[in-house]
Write a protein that holds these residues in place. Structure first.
Motif, PDB file in Angstrom:
ATOM      1  N   ALA A   1       1.518  -0.591   4.463  1.00  0.00           N
ATOM      2  CA  ALA A   1       1.586   0.240   5.693  1.00  0.00           C
ATOM      3  C   ALA A   1       2.286   1.827   4.985  1.00  0.00           C
ATOM      4  CB  ALA A   1       2.585  -0.274   6.388  1.00  0.00           C
ATOM      5  N   LEU A   2       3.040   1.718   4.101  1.00  0.00           N
ATOM      6  CA  LEU A   2       3.628   2.950   3.591  1.00  0.00           C
ATOM      7  C   LEU A   2       2.369   3.911   3.033  1.00  0.00           C
ATOM      8  CD1 LEU A   2       6.025   4.780   2.803  1.00  0.00           C
ATOM      9  CD2 LEU A   2       6.180   3.595   0.720  1.00  0.00           C
ATOM     10  N   VAL A   3       1.349   3.264   2.554  1.00  0.00           N
ATOM     11  CA  VAL A   3       0.279   4.092   2.188  1.00  0.00           C
ATOM     12  C   VAL A   3      -0.669   4.704   3.060  1.00  0.00           C
ATOM     13  CG1 VAL A   3      -1.958   3.844   0.745  1.00  0.00           C
ATOM     14  CG2 VAL A   3       0.015   2.860  -0.433  1.00  0.00           C
ATOM     15  N   VAL A   4      -0.638   3.742   4.163  1.00  0.00           N
ATOM     16  CA  VAL A   4      -1.511   4.273   5.219  1.00  0.00           C
ATOM     17  C   VAL A   4      -0.515   5.443   5.915  1.00  0.00           C
ATOM     18  CG1 VAL A   4      -2.212   3.575   7.434  1.00  0.00           C
ATOM     19  CG2 VAL A   4      -2.546   2.367   5.607  1.00  0.00           C
ATOM     20  N   LEU A   5       0.660   5.260   6.105  1.00  0.00           N
ATOM     21  CA  LEU A   5       1.580   6.094   6.569  1.00  0.00           C
ATOM     22  C   LEU A   5       1.405   7.763   6.038  1.00  0.00           C
ATOM     23  CD1 LEU A   5       3.599   7.383   8.537  1.00  0.00           C
ATOM     24  CD2 LEU A   5       5.424   6.479   7.080  1.00  0.00           C
ATOM     25  N   LEU A   6       1.608   7.565   4.318  1.00  0.00           N
ATOM     26  CA  LEU A   6       1.275   8.710   3.595  1.00  0.00           C
ATOM     27  C   LEU A   6      -0.062   9.264   3.843  1.00  0.00           C
ATOM     28  CD1 LEU A   6       3.097   7.825   0.465  1.00  0.00           C
ATOM     29  CD2 LEU A   6       4.040   9.189   2.225  1.00  0.00           C
ATOM     30  N   ALA A   7      -1.256   8.355   3.992  1.00  0.00           N
ATOM     31  CA  ALA A   7      -2.488   8.992   4.120  1.00  0.00           C
ATOM     32  C   ALA A   7      -2.385   9.973   5.617  1.00  0.00           C
ATOM     33  CB  ALA A   7      -3.610   7.909   4.040  1.00  0.00           C
ATOM     34  N   VAL A   8      -1.996   9.466   6.583  1.00  0.00           N
ATOM     35  CA  VAL A   8      -1.883   9.978   7.718  1.00  0.00           C
ATOM     36  C   VAL A   8      -1.096  11.071   7.820  1.00  0.00           C
ATOM     37  CG1 VAL A   8      -1.111   9.735  10.228  1.00  0.00           C
ATOM     38  CG2 VAL A   8      -2.033   7.780   9.198  1.00  0.00           C
TER      39      VAL A   8
ATOM     40  N   GLY B   1     -10.567   3.064   9.208  1.00  0.00           N
ATOM     41  CA  GLY B   1      -9.953   3.268   8.084  1.00  0.00           C
ATOM     42  C   GLY B   1      -8.682   2.559   7.644  1.00  0.00           C
ATOM     43  N   ILE B   2      -7.583   2.845   8.881  1.00  0.00           N
ATOM     44  CA  ILE B   2      -6.624   2.042   8.521  1.00  0.00           C
ATOM     45  C   ILE B   2      -6.593   0.358   8.447  1.00  0.00           C
ATOM     46  CG2 ILE B   2      -4.036   1.720   9.646  1.00  0.00           C
ATOM     47  CD1 ILE B   2      -4.150   4.665  10.724  1.00  0.00           C
ATOM     48  N   ALA B   3      -7.515   0.014   9.445  1.00  0.00           N
ATOM     49  CA  ALA B   3      -7.673  -1.353   9.786  1.00  0.00           C
ATOM     50  C   ALA B   3      -8.319  -1.723   8.335  1.00  0.00           C
ATOM     51  CB  ALA B   3      -8.656  -1.651  10.684  1.00  0.00           C
ATOM     52  N   GLY B   4      -9.179  -1.032   7.710  1.00  0.00           N
ATOM     53  CA  GLY B   4      -9.768  -1.465   6.281  1.00  0.00           C
ATOM     54  C   GLY B   4      -8.627  -1.475   5.281  1.00  0.00           C
ATOM     55  N   VAL B   5      -7.958  -0.445   5.066  1.00  0.00           N
ATOM     56  CA  VAL B   5      -6.949  -0.560   4.110  1.00  0.00           C
ATOM     57  C   VAL B   5      -6.010  -1.758   4.296  1.00  0.00           C
ATOM     58  CG1 VAL B   5      -4.990   0.601   3.068  1.00  0.00           C
ATOM     59  CG2 VAL B   5      -6.770   1.948   3.813  1.00  0.00           C
ATOM     60  N   LEU B   6      -5.482  -2.029   5.626  1.00  0.00           N
ATOM     61  CA  LEU B   6      -4.626  -3.255   5.756  1.00  0.00           C
ATOM     62  C   LEU B   6      -5.363  -4.430   5.469  1.00  0.00           C
ATOM     63  CD1 LEU B   6      -2.979  -2.140   8.985  1.00  0.00           C
ATOM     64  CD2 LEU B   6      -1.951  -2.050   6.880  1.00  0.00           C
ATOM     65  N   ALA B   7      -6.525  -4.609   5.953  1.00  0.00           N
ATOM     66  CA  ALA B   7      -7.311  -5.853   5.414  1.00  0.00           C
ATOM     67  C   ALA B   7      -7.371  -6.232   4.003  1.00  0.00           C
ATOM     68  CB  ALA B   7      -8.933  -5.624   5.989  1.00  0.00           C
ATOM     69  N   ILE B   8      -7.493  -4.911   3.191  1.00  0.00           N
ATOM     70  CA  ILE B   8      -7.569  -5.122   1.739  1.00  0.00           C
ATOM     71  C   ILE B   8      -6.200  -5.466   1.062  1.00  0.00           C
ATOM     72  CG2 ILE B   8      -7.783  -3.815  -0.248  1.00  0.00           C
ATOM     73  CD1 ILE B   8     -10.067  -2.028   0.896  1.00  0.00           C
ATOM     74  N   GLY B   9      -5.162  -4.950   1.707  1.00  0.00           N
ATOM     75  CA  GLY B   9      -3.921  -5.412   1.564  1.00  0.00           C
ATOM     76  C   GLY B   9      -3.699  -6.753   1.741  1.00  0.00           C
TER      77      GLY B   9
ATOM     78  N   ARG C   1       6.110  -8.020   1.549  1.00  0.00           N
ATOM     79  CA  ARG C   1       6.479  -6.940   0.690  1.00  0.00           C
ATOM     80  C   ARG C   1       4.951  -6.090   0.428  1.00  0.00           C
ATOM     81  NH1 ARG C   1      10.336  -8.009  -4.194  1.00  0.00           N
ATOM     82  NH2 ARG C   1      11.444  -8.587  -2.461  1.00  0.00           N
ATOM     83  N   VAL C   2       3.948  -6.961   0.054  1.00  0.00           N
ATOM     84  CA  VAL C   2       2.621  -6.220  -0.108  1.00  0.00           C
ATOM     85  C   VAL C   2       2.194  -5.405   1.019  1.00  0.00           C
ATOM     86  CG1 VAL C   2       0.300  -6.578  -0.816  1.00  0.00           C
ATOM     87  CG2 VAL C   2       2.030  -7.753  -1.832  1.00  0.00           C
ATOM     88  N   LEU C   3       2.459  -6.197   2.322  1.00  0.00           N
ATOM     89  CA  LEU C   3       2.006  -5.409   3.379  1.00  0.00           C
ATOM     90  C   LEU C   3       2.977  -3.994   3.692  1.00  0.00           C
ATOM     91  CD1 LEU C   3       1.329  -8.629   5.793  1.00  0.00           C
ATOM     92  CD2 LEU C   3      -0.499  -7.393   4.597  1.00  0.00           C
TER      93      LEU C   3
END
Length: 405
Positions: free
Chosen positions: A282-289, A32-40, A276-278
């Motif tokens: 990463a912040l969104v992923v951290l909040l999700a975790v 899931g994290i890898a997918g979110v980062l790929a989208i970003g 900046r986008v990345l």
């Protein structure tokens, strides 16, 4: 060797399907994290948008933007420099250029002094505090039409005569002396396009010669917008005003700009645009975790507050803050909103009633002119303690005259 079927029991007592489900449960959050980062990363690689949604910006193609005027000026050979900071505006606004300031709500006193201290010709759109600094003796008017109307030119200014008539509204400008009484316009000042029904007379545009430079005030910022620039002679007036010099500095103040000095390049300026986008991804992923792991902590316990703050104390505290910061506009908005809400409820209007409906109902109940009620409830903000006190007294009187029919 043939592949193992899903139902076949392996040597450790598991099946292929069960082992696959276990591996998925262990690694799904990584996927899931890898997918979110790929989208970003994919979003960051997309080309940056060439248009904005900033009101009155030269790259805004919306109804409240000014891209149409900017494109015509560029076709006429005018070089446009679009800036969002006072330091950049000061650096670009040299002698022989035109500095357009679309609003002064966000400007600090230091920034106002910086803007008015340049050697460039000034064009001010619906100014508030900047007008008095730029042209002593002129102030923002208190009255004006609630809707845009056709206003004929009433002066000999060449730009106004070329426009003939314009479609505009707003508070305009008035000439006042040091005591606040209405007086003649300062020397070298030409007032055009008077607003009907204003007392003292308010003018939508004024042109002044101050310290060897030209200062033009357009009392209605809507003249510049894509939605209204084609009405009457709006385009002629705006294009002649902004195209007087070969270089135009288009300054749209920003709420994040609070300094008059150019900031040194920071870490964000040294990073590539995609960083900046990345970082946000990463912040969104951290909040999700955090949310995912935080669900195991149990329900949130509600605890009673140790101290009860009375509503009257909160109101007085906010009033002191408004007075200390000289936030006449915010204080006036609170007074007007309270009076409009109470009058609407008294007259049986729903909470979703539009401003014109409230104005009509209040004017009918108080036996007043609708334009006077509109000026009291939705007019321009005061600029002094005396103006705020006068507005509060007039609002109180208006509320006392409203009776349900």
């Amino acid at each position: 060797m043939s592949p193992v079927a899903d139902g076949t029991v392996l040597g450790d007592g598991t099946t292929a399907a069960g082992r696959a489900r276990g591996r998925w449960r262990r690694w799904r959050w990584v996927v899931g994290i890898a997918g979110v980062l790929a989208i970003g990363v994919g979003i960051s690689l997309l080309p940056a948008p060439t248009r904005s949604v900033v009101p009155l910006a030269p790259d805004n193609a919306g109804a409240d933007g000014a891209m149409a005027v900017a494109n015509v000026l560029r076709e006429q050979g005018v070089e446009i420099t679009y800036v969002r900071g006072a330091a950049q505006a000061r650096a670009a606004a040299t002698a022989g250029t035109t500095l357009l300031v679309t609003s002064d709500w966000w400007l600090t006193p230091e920034q106002s002094a910086t803007v008015t201290g340049t050697a460039a010709d000034l064009v001010l759109l619906d100014p508030y505090t900047l007008l008095t600094d730029a042209v002593p003796g002129l102030e923002t008017g208190w009255s004006g039409g609630a809707s845009a109307t056709s206003l004929p030119a009433a002066c000999t200014d060449p730009d106004a005569e070329a426009a003939g008539s314009i479609t505009g509204s707003g508070s305009g400008v008035v000439a006042r002396d040091a005591t606040g009484a209405a007086t003649d316009a300062p020397d070298g000042t030409t007032l055009c396009f008077p607003l009907p029904g204003t007392e003292p007379q308010a003018y939508l545009t004024s042109t002044s010669e101050v310290d060897g430079r030209r200062v033009t005030v357009l009392g209605d910022a809507g003249l510049l917008t894509n939605a209204r620039v084609a009405e009457d002679g709006n385009a002629a007036l705006v294009l002649r005003t902004l195209g007087r010099n070969p270089h135009l500095v288009w300054y749209v103040p920003s709420s994040t700009d609070t300094s008059v000095e150019a900031a040194a390049p920071g870490l964000g300026d040294l990073l590539p645009p995609t960083a900046r986008v990345l970082l946000w991804q990463a912040l969104v992923v951290l909040l999700a975790v955090v949310v995912w792991r935080g669900r195991r902590l149990g329900r949130v316990v509600v605890e009673r507050l140790p101290v009860v703050v009375r509503s009257a104390e909160t109101t007085r505290g906010r009033g002191r803050l408004y007075r200390t910061s000289r936030s006449y506009g915010h204080a006036a908005a609170a007074l007007r909103a309270g009076v409009a809400d109470r009058c609407a409820r008294l007259l049986g209007l729903p909470r979703t009633a539009a401003a014109p409906d409230v104005i009509t109902a209040v004017a009918r109940a108080a036996h007043r002119d609708e334009r006077e009620v509109a000026d009291l409830l939705y007019g321009p903000p005061p600029t002094s303690d005396a103006g705020l006190e006068t507005l509060a007294r007039r609002l109180d009187q208006l509320e006392s005259e409203v009776h349900p029919t």
